[in-house]
Motif scaffolding. Structure first.
Motif, short mmCIF file in Angstrom:
data_model
loop_
_atom_site.label_atom_id
_atom_site.label_comp_id
_atom_site.label_asym_id
_atom_site.label_seq_id
_atom_site.Cartn_x
_atom_site.Cartn_y
_atom_site.Cartn_z
N VAL A 88 16.05 1.82 8.02
CA VAL A 88 14.71 1.22 7.37
C VAL A 88 14.00 1.92 8.69
O VAL A 88 12.71 2.62 8.50
N ILE A 130 6.95 1.50 10.56
CA ILE A 130 6.61 0.94 9.18
C ILE A 130 4.95 0.41 9.33
O ILE A 130 4.99 -0.18 10.29
N THR A 163 5.36 -1.44 2.45
CA THR A 163 6.26 -0.28 2.84
C THR A 163 7.63 -0.74 3.19
O THR A 163 8.71 -0.18 3.00
N LYS A 194 11.10 0.29 1.52
CA LYS A 194 12.21 1.09 2.38
C LYS A 194 13.39 0.19 2.24
O LYS A 194 14.62 0.85 2.32
N ASP A 208 15.03 0.55 -1.06
CA ASP A 208 15.62 2.10 -1.24
C ASP A 208 16.84 2.29 -0.43
O ASP A 208 17.84 2.71 -1.03
#
Length: 69
Positions: A13, A18, A23, A27, A30
């Motif tokens: 990450v 960041i 976000t 992340k 994901d």
């Protein structure tokens, strides 16, 4: 989440700064979605092995415990 797995996710990450909580959440999702089942099975197997070592050691100091990734 297992400490190893969280460390793995965290390393993936934070490859770049960041800029917002949104976000960061995206992340994290994901990276978790990219983890394949065999990898998770390996993490679970290793965790189970460490738990067994803890049980055998009755919760005492475990100088010989090995962490596999």
């Amino acid at each position: 989440m297992d400490y190893f797995l969280w460390g793995y996710v965290k390393d993936r990450v934070y490859t770049e700064p960041i800029e917002s909580i949104a976000t960061l959440k995206l992340k994290i999702r994901d990276v978790i979605n990219e983890i394949d089942p065999p990898f998770c099975q390996k993490v679970i197997k290793n965790f189970d092995e460490r738990i067994d070592i803890c049980r055998r050691g009755r919760g005492g100091h475990l100088p010989d415990i090995i962490f596999h990734s």
